[in-house]
Design an enzyme around this catalytic site. Structure first.
Site, PDB file in Angstrom:
ATOM      1  N   LYS A 186      29.300  36.009  34.775  1.00 56.51           N
ATOM      2  CA  LYS A 186      30.489  35.642  33.998  1.00 56.51           C
ATOM      3  C   LYS A 186      30.179  34.500  33.029  1.00 56.51           C
ATOM      4  O   LYS A 186      29.111  33.875  33.115  1.00 56.51           O
ATOM      5  CB  LYS A 186      31.616  35.261  34.970  1.00 56.51           C
ATOM      6  CG  LYS A 186      32.119  36.448  35.811  1.00 56.51           C
ATOM      7  CD  LYS A 186      33.229  36.006  36.768  1.00 56.51           C
ATOM      8  CE  LYS A 186      33.850  37.189  37.498  1.00 56.51           C
ATOM      9  NZ  LYS A 186      34.913  36.748  38.442  1.00 56.51           N
ATOM     10  N   TYR A 203      39.815  44.654  34.341  1.00 53.21           N
ATOM     11  CA  TYR A 203      40.664  44.028  35.368  1.00 53.21           C
ATOM     12  C   TYR A 203      42.044  44.676  35.477  1.00 53.21           C
ATOM     13  O   TYR A 203      42.996  44.024  35.885  1.00 53.21           O
ATOM     14  CB  TYR A 203      40.805  42.530  35.072  1.00 53.21           C
ATOM     15  CG  TYR A 203      39.607  41.713  35.543  1.00 53.21           C
ATOM     16  CD1 TYR A 203      39.153  41.775  36.865  1.00 53.21           C
ATOM     17  CD2 TYR A 203      38.933  40.859  34.663  1.00 53.21           C
ATOM     18  CE1 TYR A 203      38.059  41.023  37.286  1.00 53.21           C
ATOM     19  CE2 TYR A 203      37.836  40.103  35.092  1.00 53.21           C
ATOM     20  CZ  TYR A 203      37.419  40.191  36.418  1.00 53.21           C
ATOM     21  OH  TYR A 203      36.340  39.444  36.844  1.00 53.21           O
ATOM     22  N   PHE A 262      47.593  35.244  37.991  1.00 53.42           N
ATOM     23  CA  PHE A 262      46.338  34.727  37.453  1.00 53.42           C
ATOM     24  C   PHE A 262      45.753  35.606  36.346  1.00 53.42           C
ATOM     25  O   PHE A 262      44.729  35.252  35.763  1.00 53.42           O
ATOM     26  CB  PHE A 262      45.310  34.541  38.575  1.00 53.42           C
ATOM     27  CG  PHE A 262      44.960  35.792  39.349  1.00 53.42           C
ATOM     28  CD1 PHE A 262      43.998  36.675  38.885  1.00 53.42           C
ATOM     29  CD2 PHE A 262      45.615  36.090  40.545  1.00 53.42           C
ATOM     30  CE1 PHE A 262      43.672  37.827  39.594  1.00 53.42           C
ATOM     31  CE2 PHE A 262      45.290  37.248  41.264  1.00 53.42           C
ATOM     32  CZ  PHE A 262      44.324  38.111  40.781  1.00 53.42           C
ATOM     33  N   ARG A 317      27.937  42.538  46.920  1.00 53.29           N
ATOM     34  CA  ARG A 317      29.098  41.726  47.318  1.00 53.29           C
ATOM     35  C   ARG A 317      28.657  40.655  48.313  1.00 53.29           C
ATOM     36  O   ARG A 317      29.131  39.521  48.279  1.00 53.29           O
ATOM     37  CB  ARG A 317      30.199  42.604  47.937  1.00 53.29           C
ATOM     38  CG  ARG A 317      30.823  43.625  47.003  1.00 53.29           C
ATOM     39  CD  ARG A 317      31.832  43.078  46.050  1.00 53.29           C
ATOM     40  NE  ARG A 317      33.038  42.563  46.671  1.00 53.29           N
ATOM     41  CZ  ARG A 317      34.107  42.160  45.985  1.00 53.29           C
ATOM     42  NH1 ARG A 317      34.128  42.232  44.649  1.00 53.29           N
ATOM     43  NH2 ARG A 317      35.157  41.675  46.596  1.00 53.29           N
ATOM     44  N   ASN A 330      34.122  31.714  39.202  1.00 51.14           N
ATOM     45  CA  ASN A 330      33.281  32.097  40.338  1.00 51.14           C
ATOM     46  C   ASN A 330      31.986  32.830  39.965  1.00 51.14           C
ATOM     47  O   ASN A 330      31.422  33.558  40.760  1.00 51.14           O
ATOM     48  CB  ASN A 330      34.098  32.830  41.409  1.00 51.14           C
ATOM     49  CG  ASN A 330      34.684  34.131  40.911  1.00 51.14           C
ATOM     50  OD1 ASN A 330      34.464  34.510  39.767  1.00 51.14           O
ATOM     51  ND2 ASN A 330      35.414  34.819  41.763  1.00 51.14           N
ATOM     52  N   HIS A 367      30.636  38.705  38.916  1.00 47.77           N
ATOM     53  CA  HIS A 367      31.498  39.820  39.327  1.00 47.77           C
ATOM     54  C   HIS A 367      30.645  40.890  39.985  1.00 47.77           C
ATOM     55  O   HIS A 367      29.501  41.088  39.583  1.00 47.77           O
ATOM     56  CB  HIS A 367      32.201  40.424  38.107  1.00 47.77           C
ATOM     57  CG  HIS A 367      32.794  41.774  38.394  1.00 47.77           C
ATOM     58  ND1 HIS A 367      34.015  41.923  39.007  1.00 47.77           N
ATOM     59  CD2 HIS A 367      32.303  43.028  38.217  1.00 47.77           C
ATOM     60  CE1 HIS A 367      34.249  43.228  39.184  1.00 47.77           C
ATOM     61  NE2 HIS A 367      33.223  43.907  38.705  1.00 47.77           N
ATOM     62  N   GLU A 404      33.590  50.975  36.147  1.00 49.84           N
ATOM     63  CA  GLU A 404      33.183  49.773  35.416  1.00 49.84           C
ATOM     64  C   GLU A 404      31.908  50.016  34.602  1.00 49.84           C
ATOM     65  O   GLU A 404      31.817  49.571  33.456  1.00 49.84           O
ATOM     66  CB  GLU A 404      32.993  48.612  36.405  1.00 49.84           C
ATOM     67  CG  GLU A 404      34.327  48.162  36.994  1.00 49.84           C
ATOM     68  CD  GLU A 404      34.190  47.183  38.164  1.00 49.84           C
ATOM     69  OE1 GLU A 404      33.089  46.637  38.371  1.00 49.84           O
ATOM     70  OE2 GLU A 404      35.193  46.976  38.879  1.00 49.84           O
TER      71      GLU A 404
END
Ligand code: DAT
Ligand code: MG
Length: 149
Positions: A9, A49, A57, A85, A112, A115, A126
């Site tokens: 990110k 998203y 958010f 993950r 964070n 992704h 994606e």
């Protein structure tokens, strides 16, 4: 073999973590089969998203994810979706275990660092946002026999 979609990110890129993160992915044994540096348009971010549309958010998430360059990655390997993950750690970096990417490099939910797709179906969806089929490469790595029995 499974493919997943991952993305360093904007905060990860700004903090100089591209090499560190790619290095962790390589060292685990995964194969990078697609990679590009790009800045998301709002339309791409909305598509990426879309499951979060309407949440409190969501506007901040779109603002953040479009705020600078990202590194889009297609990662291939045994159990790649779950495995990536696990390498990333929990969504909230405060809860992510030390040793995970988010646990080592983040402090805030909205920053964070990385992704990773949460299922094989999400990964497919994606990947199609970021890559054409011909941009995903199939190749052998001589180390594979030391990674897979
Ligand atoms: P993940 O990125 O672990 O798949 P997610 O899909 O639930 O997590 O959410 C996407 C991103 O949105 C996440 O990386 C950070 C942000 N986010 C999620 N829940 C949030 C919340 N409650 N408050 C602020 N940001 C949130
Ligand atoms: Mg998610």
């Amino acid at each position: 073999m499974e493919r997943t979609y991952c993305m360093i990110k904007p905060d990860g890129v700004q903090k100089g973590l591209i090499g560190e993160i790619i290095s962790r992915i390589e060292r685990k044994g995964y194969k990078i089969v697609g990679m590009k540096l790009l800045q998301l348009t709002t339309a791409m971010a909305e598509e990426h998203y879309r499951e979060h549309e309407g949440k409190s958010f969501y506007p901040g998430l779109l603002q953040y994810i479009t705020s600078g360059p990202v590194v889009a990655l297609v990662v291939e390997g045994k159990n790649a979706v779950k495995g990536m993950r696990a390498l990333m750690g929990a969504t909230n970096p405060l809860e992510a275990a030390p040793g995970t990417i988010r646990g080592d490099f983040g402090l805030d939910m909205g920053r964070n660092v990385i992704h990773g797709a949460d299922s094989i179906e999400s990964a497919k969806r994606e990947i199609a946002i970021y890559f054409k089929e011909e941009e995903l490469l199939q190749y052998d790595k001589s180390l594979d026999e030391w990674i897979y029995e």
